[in-house]
Motif scaffolding. Sequence first.
Motif, PDB file in Angstrom:
ATOM      1  N   UNK A   4       0.829  -1.210   0.000  1.00 36.93           N
ATOM      2  CA  UNK A   4       0.000   0.000   0.000  1.00 36.93           C
ATOM      3  C   UNK A   4       0.862   1.258   0.000  1.00 36.93           C
ATOM      4  N   UNK A   5       1.956   1.245   0.743  1.00 36.44           N
ATOM      5  CA  UNK A   5       2.843   2.412   0.772  1.00 36.44           C
ATOM      6  C   UNK A   5       3.493   2.624  -0.591  1.00 36.44           C
ATOM      7  N   UNK A   6       3.963   1.547  -1.211  1.00 31.68           N
ATOM      8  CA  UNK A   6       4.587   1.667  -2.531  1.00 31.68           C
ATOM      9  C   UNK A   6       3.563   2.105  -3.573  1.00 31.68           C
ATOM     10  N   UNK A   7       2.383   1.529  -3.522  1.00 31.61           N
ATOM     11  CA  UNK A   7       1.333   1.921  -4.458  1.00 31.61           C
ATOM     12  C   UNK A   7       0.895   3.360  -4.260  1.00 31.61           C
ATOM     13  N   UNK A   8       0.832   3.790  -3.025  1.00 30.93           N
ATOM     14  CA  UNK A   8       0.459   5.178  -2.741  1.00 30.93           C
ATOM     15  C   UNK A   8       1.509   6.145  -3.255  1.00 30.93           C
ATOM     16  N   UNK A   9       2.768   5.806  -3.073  1.00 31.64           N
ATOM     17  CA  UNK A   9       3.846   6.658  -3.575  1.00 31.64           C
ATOM     18  C   UNK A   9       3.814   6.736  -5.099  1.00 31.64           C
ATOM     19  N   UNK A  10       3.620   5.601  -5.747  1.00 35.41           N
ATOM     20  CA  UNK A  10       3.514   5.606  -7.215  1.00 35.41           C
ATOM     21  C   UNK A  10       2.309   6.416  -7.668  1.00 35.41           C
ATOM     22  N   UNK A  11       1.217   6.315  -6.937  1.00 39.56           N
ATOM     23  CA  UNK A  11       0.013   7.060  -7.304  1.00 39.56           C
ATOM     24  C   UNK A  11       0.221   8.559  -7.170  1.00 39.56           C
ATOM     25  N   UNK A 122       1.405   9.742 -20.808  1.00 42.43           N
ATOM     26  CA  UNK A 122       1.355   8.284 -20.920  1.00 42.43           C
ATOM     27  C   UNK A 122       2.070   7.608 -19.754  1.00 42.43           C
ATOM     28  N   UNK A 123       3.193   8.159 -19.346  1.00 45.06           N
ATOM     29  CA  UNK A 123       3.902   7.604 -18.189  1.00 45.06           C
ATOM     30  C   UNK A 123       3.087   7.726 -16.917  1.00 45.06           C
ATOM     31  N   UNK A 124       2.409   8.857 -16.750  1.00 45.65           N
ATOM     32  CA  UNK A 124       1.580   9.057 -15.556  1.00 45.65           C
ATOM     33  C   UNK A 124       0.412   8.084 -15.536  1.00 45.65           C
ATOM     34  N   UNK A 125      -0.236   7.901 -16.673  1.00 45.91           N
ATOM     35  CA  UNK A 125      -1.352   6.949 -16.744  1.00 45.91           C
ATOM     36  C   UNK A 125      -0.901   5.534 -16.456  1.00 45.91           C
ATOM     37  N   UNK A 126       0.244   5.148 -17.027  1.00 49.34           N
ATOM     38  CA  UNK A 126       0.777   3.806 -16.768  1.00 49.34           C
ATOM     39  C   UNK A 126       1.167   3.644 -15.304  1.00 49.34           C
ATOM     40  N   UNK A 127       1.729   4.686 -14.719  1.00 49.58           N
ATOM     41  CA  UNK A 127       2.112   4.631 -13.303  1.00 49.58           C
ATOM     42  C   UNK A 127       0.882   4.510 -12.401  1.00 49.58           C
ATOM     43  N   UNK A 128      -0.200   5.188 -12.752  1.00 53.38           N
ATOM     44  CA  UNK A 128      -1.430   5.068 -11.960  1.00 53.38           C
ATOM     45  C   UNK A 128      -2.014   3.657 -12.071  1.00 53.38           C
ATOM     46  N   UNK A 129      -1.976   3.078 -13.273  1.00 51.10           N
ATOM     47  CA  UNK A 129      -2.462   1.702 -13.419  1.00 51.10           C
ATOM     48  C   UNK A 129      -1.561   0.717 -12.676  1.00 51.10           C
ATOM     49  N   UNK A 130      -0.266   0.963 -12.707  1.00 52.51           N
ATOM     50  CA  UNK A 130       0.661   0.107 -11.967  1.00 52.51           C
ATOM     51  C   UNK A 130       0.435   0.243 -10.460  1.00 52.51           C
ATOM     52  N   UNK A 131       0.154   1.453 -10.013  1.00 53.24           N
ATOM     53  CA  UNK A 131      -0.138   1.667  -8.594  1.00 53.24           C
ATOM     54  C   UNK A 131      -1.390   0.901  -8.186  1.00 53.24           C
ATOM     55  N   UNK A 132      -2.386   0.867  -9.071  1.00 51.52           N
ATOM     56  CA  UNK A 132      -3.602   0.096  -8.770  1.00 51.52           C
ATOM     57  C   UNK A 132      -3.299  -1.388  -8.668  1.00 51.52           C
ATOM     58  N   UNK A 133      -2.374  -1.857  -9.489  1.00 44.82           N
ATOM     59  CA  UNK A 133      -2.013  -3.272  -9.439  1.00 44.82           C
ATOM     60  C   UNK A 133      -1.175  -3.605  -8.206  1.00 44.82           C
TER      61      UNK A 133
END
Length: 158
Positions: A4-11, A122-133
Amino acid sequence: MIRNAAGSLMALIGAIAAVWSTFRAWYDGRPGRDYRLEELFAGSGITDDGAAPFGSLLLPYLCAAVLALLAVVRRSRPLMAVAGVVVLGFAVLWMVRQGQAAGGLSVGVEGTGLGDGVANAFGAGALLLLAAAVMRGRPRRRRRELPRDTTAPEPREP
């Protein structure tokens, strides 16, 4: 907890990058905040007219950033994925409309063609999808079970 911390940071990085991308050059040195939002949906396509800040591509990216922040607070994977899809969707829609207006897209040097703002989007969108994963999400509530009797039943007399 680490996920959750890593995903939050990526988000958070993805949300900042999405909003920041509109201030960078998108095509031929023109920043994303200069593209009117209604041009993406109108039949006339993209024109050289400028846009008000909240009538430009900045608006959907700000909304996506707010969705990402809400997803971090609520630890919601689906909400984070929606934010990523919004960012990617508007970037793809812009590319289609820009390609129609210009007769094609090019990547050039010295400020001609696609700029780094599109790459940031595009990088931001991919990073948000990666954060969701990556995010683990909220813990599921367990059903309260009644305590079980672990003693053996007494034998019945015939």
